[in-house]
Design a protein around this motif. Structure first.
Motif, short mmCIF file in Angstrom:
data_model
loop_
_atom_site.label_atom_id
_atom_site.label_comp_id
_atom_site.label_asym_id
_atom_site.label_seq_id
_atom_site.Cartn_x
_atom_site.Cartn_y
_atom_site.Cartn_z
N UNK A 1 10.78 -1.47 -7.03
CA UNK A 1 11.58 -2.67 -7.19
C UNK A 1 10.70 -3.86 -7.51
N UNK A 2 11.31 -5.02 -7.73
CA UNK A 2 10.56 -6.22 -8.10
C UNK A 2 9.61 -6.69 -6.99
N UNK A 3 9.84 -6.26 -5.76
CA UNK A 3 8.95 -6.63 -4.66
C UNK A 3 8.01 -5.49 -4.27
N UNK A 4 7.96 -4.43 -5.09
CA UNK A 4 7.08 -3.30 -4.83
C UNK A 4 7.66 -2.22 -3.95
N UNK A 5 8.90 -2.38 -3.50
CA UNK A 5 9.56 -1.37 -2.69
C UNK A 5 9.74 -0.09 -3.50
N UNK A 6 9.44 1.07 -2.90
CA UNK A 6 9.63 2.34 -3.59
C UNK A 6 11.12 2.66 -3.66
N UNK A 7 11.67 2.71 -4.89
CA UNK A 7 13.07 3.06 -5.09
C UNK A 7 13.24 4.58 -5.15
N UNK A 8 12.32 5.24 -5.81
CA UNK A 8 12.23 6.70 -5.81
C UNK A 8 10.83 7.10 -6.26
N UNK B 1 0.87 -1.17 0.00
CA UNK B 1 0.00 0.00 0.00
C UNK B 1 0.91 1.22 0.00
N UNK B 2 0.59 2.20 -0.81
CA UNK B 2 1.40 3.42 -0.90
C UNK B 2 0.55 4.55 -0.35
N UNK B 3 0.81 4.92 0.90
CA UNK B 3 0.03 5.93 1.61
C UNK B 3 0.95 7.04 2.10
N UNK B 4 1.20 8.02 1.26
CA UNK B 4 2.10 9.09 1.69
C UNK B 4 1.46 10.09 2.65
N UNK B 5 0.20 9.87 3.05
CA UNK B 5 -0.46 10.77 3.97
C UNK B 5 -1.30 11.84 3.31
N UNK B 6 -1.29 11.89 1.99
CA UNK B 6 -2.11 12.84 1.24
C UNK B 6 -2.78 12.08 0.10
N UNK B 7 -3.93 12.59 -0.38
CA UNK B 7 -4.63 11.88 -1.45
C UNK B 7 -3.76 11.64 -2.68
N UNK B 8 -3.82 10.42 -3.19
CA UNK B 8 -3.05 10.05 -4.37
C UNK B 8 -3.80 8.99 -5.14
N UNK B 9 -3.39 8.78 -6.37
CA UNK B 9 -4.01 7.75 -7.20
C UNK B 9 -2.99 7.24 -8.19
N UNK B 10 -2.86 5.92 -8.30
CA UNK B 10 -2.04 5.31 -9.33
C UNK B 10 -2.95 5.05 -10.53
N UNK B 11 -2.59 5.62 -11.68
CA UNK B 11 -3.42 5.51 -12.87
C UNK B 11 -2.88 4.48 -13.87
N UNK B 12 -1.60 4.12 -13.75
CA UNK B 12 -1.01 3.16 -14.68
C UNK B 12 0.22 2.51 -14.06
#
Length: 171
Positions: free
Chosen positions: A47-54, A6-17
């Motif tokens: 990364x391949x395991x979903x880790x945020x690299x940047x 889950x990617x929850x930076x604390x502000x509203x976001x949406x992954x579109x692609x």
């Protein structure tokens, strides 16, 4: 199930692609809310395991979103490593109709160049992105008439040079 994030930076976001990359990782594109309330384009390199690299935000106009991406082995002479083309939309700050937004970024997300495709009588919304082996870029977009002047909504396809210059425009 191999992994779940889950990617929850604390502000509203949406992954579109999401695009799978040849290194086993992923490039996610979308939008994220800024402190001033605007939505900005957003890229996450995973990364391949979903880790945020940047991750990077790209505020443009009143609001913007990135929907598609394409891997580019070499964006332009003099830049080493892989880069990405990303496609989305931006609502211009001058109040004009929505524009299609194309940007080339390097392997760390630093913008190399960007192009906006605008028409005064149409909202343009990019939905398709492809890069040919010879470097040409193909962008498909919906063109929706913004007034009742008889203009018809249609699909536009642009063929661009490797640097984003229009070579051909078909509607």
């Amino acid at each position: 199930e191999l992994w779940k994030r889950a990617y929850r930076p604390g502000i509203p976001n949406q992954i579109a692609g999401v695009n799978a990359l040849d290194d086993g990782g992923y490039l996610a594109t979308g939008m994220i809310r800024l402190d001033d309330g605007r939505m900005a384009g957003w890229i996450l390199k995973l990364g391949s395991d979903g880790t945020v690299l940047w991750q990077r935000t790209y505020p443009r106009g009143k609001s913007s979103v990135l929907r598609r991406a394409a891997l580019v082995p070499s964006i332009m002479a003099g830049h080493e490593g892989r880069g990405f083309l990303v496609l989305g939309d931006s609502t211009p700050a001058d109040g004009g109709p929505e524009a299609t937004w194309l940007m080339a970024v390097d392997a760390l997300g630093e913008p190399l160049w960007q192009r906006y495709f605008r028409q005064p009588d149409f909202e343009l919304s990019g939905f398709g992105l492809m890069r040919n082996e010879d470097g040409r870029i193909i962008v498909a977009m919906n063109a929706k008439a913004v007034d009742g002047s008889g203009h018809r909504s249609h699909v536009r396809m642009l063929i661009l040079s490797p640097r984003g210059v229009i070579v051909e425009d078909e509607s």
